[in-house]
Design a protein around this motif. Structure first.
Motif, PDB file in Angstrom:
ATOM      1  N   ASP A   9       0.841  -1.197   0.000  1.00  0.00           N
ATOM      2  CA  ASP A   9       0.000   0.000   0.000  1.00  0.00           C
ATOM      3  C   ASP A   9       0.879   1.251   0.000  1.00  0.00           C
ATOM      4  O   ASP A   9       2.032   1.219   0.436  1.00  0.00           O
ATOM      5  CB  ASP A   9      -0.906   0.037   1.230  1.00  0.00           C
ATOM      6  CG  ASP A   9      -1.954  -1.062   1.230  1.00  0.00           C
ATOM      7  OD1 ASP A   9      -2.138  -1.712   0.188  1.00  0.00           O
ATOM      8  OD2 ASP A   9      -2.580  -1.271   2.291  1.00  0.00           O
ATOM      9  N   LYS A  60      -4.630   1.674  -1.639  1.00  0.00           N
ATOM     10  CA  LYS A  60      -4.429   0.234  -1.648  1.00  0.00           C
ATOM     11  C   LYS A  60      -3.663  -0.162  -2.906  1.00  0.00           C
ATOM     12  O   LYS A  60      -3.809   0.462  -3.949  1.00  0.00           O
ATOM     13  CB  LYS A  60      -5.749  -0.523  -1.591  1.00  0.00           C
ATOM     14  CG  LYS A  60      -6.552  -0.252  -0.329  1.00  0.00           C
ATOM     15  CD  LYS A  60      -5.721  -0.503   0.895  1.00  0.00           C
ATOM     16  CE  LYS A  60      -6.260  -1.635   1.712  1.00  0.00           C
ATOM     17  NZ  LYS A  60      -5.454  -1.930   2.896  1.00  0.00           N
ATOM     18  N   LYS A  61      -2.865  -1.221  -2.790  1.00  0.00           N
ATOM     19  CA  LYS A  61      -2.106  -1.677  -3.960  1.00  0.00           C
ATOM     20  C   LYS A  61      -3.043  -2.249  -4.998  1.00  0.00           C
ATOM     21  O   LYS A  61      -4.140  -2.721  -4.686  1.00  0.00           O
ATOM     22  CB  LYS A  61      -1.067  -2.721  -3.548  1.00  0.00           C
ATOM     23  CG  LYS A  61      -1.645  -4.028  -3.063  1.00  0.00           C
ATOM     24  CD  LYS A  61      -0.547  -4.995  -2.691  1.00  0.00           C
ATOM     25  CE  LYS A  61      -1.167  -6.244  -2.080  1.00  0.00           C
ATOM     26  NZ  LYS A  61      -0.177  -7.187  -1.643  1.00  0.00           N
TER      27      LYS A  61
END
Length: 65
Positions: A9, A60-61
């Motif tokens: 993240d 968020k990734k």
């Protein structure tokens, strides 16, 4: 409400790094966090409490499907 932090993240902190970036990638999560500056690549270890207190935004990734 608290954020849920995961490896990968990108977190935006209140204060910027001397290179000018305020965004950090999370490399390790636990009692301490390992963060990598998105501007210059410098890595630091900081206590969880400091990250939770100074977080302004959390991206968020991307999930690879």
């Amino acid at each position: 409400m608290g954020f849920i932090y995961e490896v990968g993240d990108v977190v935006t902190l209140k204060k910027g790094h001397p290179c000018g970036s305020k965004e950090w990638e999370i490399l390790r999560v636990g009692v301490d966090f390992r963060l990598k500056c998105m501007g210059c690549g410098h890595q630091i270890m900081v206590p969880r409490k400091m990250v939770e207190k100074n977080t302004r935004n959390l991206k968020k990734k991307e999930k690879a499907d």
